[in-house]
Enzyme design. Structure first.
Site, PDB file in Angstrom:
ATOM      1  N   GLU A 256       0.876  -1.172   0.000  1.00 58.74           N
ATOM      2  CA  GLU A 256       0.000   0.000   0.000  1.00 58.74           C
ATOM      3  C   GLU A 256       0.906   1.212   0.000  1.00 58.74           C
ATOM      4  O   GLU A 256       1.514   1.551   1.011  1.00 58.74           O
ATOM      5  CB  GLU A 256      -0.918  -0.035   1.223  1.00 58.74           C
ATOM      6  CG  GLU A 256      -1.998   1.031   1.217  1.00 58.74           C
ATOM      7  CD  GLU A 256      -1.577   2.254   2.008  1.00 58.74           C
ATOM      8  OE1 GLU A 256      -1.254   3.275   1.360  1.00 58.74           O
ATOM      9  OE2 GLU A 256      -1.556   2.194   3.237  1.00 58.74           O
ATOM     10  N   CYS A 295      -1.292   8.945   3.192  1.00 55.48           N
ATOM     11  CA  CYS A 295      -1.171   8.276   1.894  1.00 55.48           C
ATOM     12  C   CYS A 295      -2.381   8.541   1.017  1.00 55.48           C
ATOM     13  O   CYS A 295      -2.315   8.386  -0.201  1.00 55.48           O
ATOM     14  CB  CYS A 295      -0.980   6.777   2.096  1.00 55.48           C
ATOM     15  SG  CYS A 295      -2.317   5.991   3.027  1.00 55.48           S
TER      16      CYS A 295
END
Length: 687
Positions: A256, A295
């Protein structure tokens, strides 16, 4: 004396290791702790997890693991103020810390509740059985069991608590232990949470180990039964995924990565509309929350060309209201980056972007800081101003789509039509999330269908859902968190999907009776058991899978059909008007499907008072053959599956849900209807 952070491995706390690293307060530059970052016996640590933690978790059922997560969530909730106080040292405000601390604990609660989607067993029967032969004696069923290894989580510095809890919640529910390696700069927060987890005694020994270090050599010892997850930069993730051991052992690897997420202002969202205001609010929030160190933060703001100036002015006004400083100082809305190293890297990235896309808001080298009385220091701390860049030629100056400045930085860029907005969003080459602010369903559909291939999640933002929306940057535990391409191709969380990632799927083949015995779920065609009394007179514990009751017969009449039409109000022509059947599938008046099911219930229900408490519902139902007047039907009732329920409190009745297979056949033996019904059944043992 400055404390050393400790690791929890092999069942004990220790700060043994080498190469100590200083961890500094992000606002004041003061020393917080020291961490030994090298010299760990990773082979022994992984072996301990596999040998001690894994068997203990595998023995538990999904429901037991879920209750364990629930207890852990309540325990950490009681200790949250400890974490808040420590979180300020990472530069995070109270609101920023809420995302990390209570967002992480929320993941534990969500996955604890997810246990109800699974059986009260250590394994999970997935999907419907598959017939493999004409005679029905050879069938298959997919089964998921916990892997026999360890989940290795390599986490990023921006969410030291959430990043750990959102991952371990899933692997623990699946029945796998974890080894957590947090990023060193904010590891003092992860250590504080793990210390409380271990002290609670809720998890079995070996279920969780903590290593605060560089991780050099960790992947040298993983095996095909392990799972590795990584959160961080795409470049580092790519290197780890190419590790020889990962490739040789075919270790499942979830990446990720930070991505260049985009937010689009729809063509209909003009100044003065709620959607325009929501767009500005969302971009500002994603720039300043956690100081832009998310993120999922918005890195590219894509707006209609004719509104570029309007957006630039409105965003500048919104950002001007953002007070920067020590996260505990009154009125501060944005704290500091995680450290001076991160601040230096961010300034370098922005300067590279500014070569072709000028800064139109903010100052890289000067920032006004509040909270000096608490030690806030613009020189020693990691403070930075929000920065807005402008790319007037986004199809020519491609750095905006390739270089991420990981902080409070966004680039404005224009588009002419929705197709062009899609093209710009997709130039990020794979993102965790994108959003579009629009109240026009046609604009939303065109964007979603065009951008879905390049994004893991898409938020459509408008006035209708704004009050309850969790926003662009909030991954939810029920949904996948990941994205294609640059975002890593991984899928964290995601409800049942996330749990399955830590389990091995096996295609089980055999006879219906054998698969029924293995899975504890009745397979059509398996041996059936008849008992001495009606199954509705058996307590939950007494019922056995495959226990069957065969009813008396009933011949359907035209009066049955007429009466049901009158009672139900269902006067569909095929049931009541024989003169309207020309050109249809029917040769005469046909019984209502729901009459057949209702009559079946009347035939298999035992009217006497007994352990059955209530009808809980209907899972599935099919009407497979028309039933005409003169057809004689019979019913077979079979125990398909038993699912125990938890008592809400001491006064609650101990009970479980029984899933029954209802098969209705006619005088030729053909099935005319099949359904799965559920009843709530009392347990004999009320403890």
């Amino acid at each position: 004396m400055t404390p050393f952070l400790e690791n929890y491995t092999l069942g004990r706390w220790t700060h043994e290791g080498q190469a100590p690293q200083e961890l500094l307060d992000a606002s004041t530059g003061e020393l917080v702790a020291l961490a030994n970052t090298e010299g760990f016996d990773y082979a022994a640590i992984l072996d301990y997890g596999r040998r001690v933690g894994n068997p203990a978790l595998r023995r538990l059922t999904f429901h037991e693991r879920g209750r364990m997560l629930k207890a852990l969530a309540f325990h950490l909730q009681e200790k949250k103020e400890i974490f808040y106080e420590l979180s300020y040292r990472s530069g995070a405000t109270r609101a920023d810390s809420w995302i990390d601390i209570e967002g992480g604990i929320g993941n534990l609660f969500a996955n604890a509740s997810l246990r109800r989607k699974f059986p009260d067993k250590p394994f999970y029967v997935e999907g419907e059985p598959v017939g493999l032969s004409k005679g029905g004696t050879f069938v298959a069923q997919h089964l998921l069991v916990p892997r026999e290894g360890v989940a290795v989580h390599i986490n990023a510095y921006n969410f030291p608590i959430w990043g750990m809890l959102e991952k371990i919640a899933v692997n623990l529910l699946a029945g796998m232990p974890a080894v957590v390696k947090p990023a060193v700069p904010s590891a003092y927060l992860t250590e504080a949470v793990v210390r409380e987890i271990i002290a609670s005694g809720i998890l079995p020994e070996g279920a969780l180990q903590l290593v605060i270090g560089t991780g050099q050599g960790l992947l040298d010892h993983v095996s095909y039964q392990d799972v590795v997850t990584f959160t961080g930069s795409a470049a580092t993730g790519a290197r780890l995924r190419a590790h020889p051991r990962i490739i040789q052992e075919a270790v499942p690897f979830t990446l990720e990565a930070d991505s260049l997420n985009a937010a689009v202002l729809g063509l209909d969202a003009r100044p003065g509309t709620p959607e325009f205001d929501l767009f500005i609010k969302e971009v500002r929030k994603e720039m300043t929350a956690k100081c832009g160190q998310k993120c999922t933060a918005i890195r590219r703001a894509i707006v209609p060309a004719e509104l570029l100036e309007d957006v630039q002015i409105a965003l500048g006004r919104a950002l001007a209201q953002t007070t920067i400083g020590h996260p505990q100082a009154e009125g501060v809305r944005m704290g500091a980056l995680a450290g001076r190293e991160q601040a230096a890297r961010l300034r370098e990235q922005v300067r590279r972007l500014a070569q072709t896309t000028p800064i139109v808001y903010g100052d890289l080298d000067a920032v006004e800081v509040r909270g000096q009385e608490r030690g806030a220091d613009a020189a020693r701390g990691a403070f930075i101003s929000p920065i807005v860049l402008r790319n007037d030629h986004p199809f020519e100056h491609l750095d905006s789509h390739e270089l991420e400045a990981f902080g409070p930085v966004v680039t404005l860029m224009p588009y002419r039509d929705t197709a062009e907005a899609v093209a710009l969003a997709n130039l990020g080459r794979g993102s965790l999330v994108s959003s579009i602010a629009t109240n026009d369903p046609r604009v939303a559909q065109e964007f979603v269908l065009g951008a879905a291939t390049h994004h893991g999640r898409i938020l459509v933002l408008n006035e209708e859902m704004a009050k309850e929306s969790t926003g662009h940057g909030s991954p939810m535990p029920q949904l996948i968190h990941g994205g294609p391409g640059r975002a890593g191709g991984g899928q964290e969380m995601g409800g049942i999907r996330g749990v399955e990632h830590f389990m091995q799927r096996v295609a089980l083949q055999g006879s219906p009776s054998m698969l029924t015995a293995i899975t504890d779920v009745y397979q059509a065609g398996a041996r059936q058991v008849e008992r001495d009394k009606h199954p509705f007179q058996h307590y939950f514990e007494e019922l056995v899978i495959g226990q069957t009751y065969t009813t008396h017969k009933h011949t359907v009449t035209e009066a049955d059909i007429t009466n049901f039409a009158q009672v139900s109000g269902d006067n569909f022509y095929a049931h009541v008007d024989a003169t309207s059947l020309a050109g249809t599938l029917f040769t005469g008046r046909v019984a209502h499907g729901y009459y057949v099911l209702s009559k079946a219930a009347g035939m298999f229900v035992d009217p006497r008072k007994g352990p059955v408490l209530l009808n809980y519902g209907l899972d599935e139902c099919r009407f497979t053959k028309p039933v005409y007047p003169g057809t004689t039907i019979g019913v077979t009732l079979t125990v398909k599956e038993k699912i125990g329920q938890e008592k809400r409190d001491e006064q609650d009745v101990a009970k479980g849900i029984v899933r029954w297979l209802v098969t209705v056949t006619d005088e030729t033996g053909d099935t005319v209807a099949v359904a799965t019904i559920l009843t709530m059944v009392k347990k004999r043992d009320q403890k």
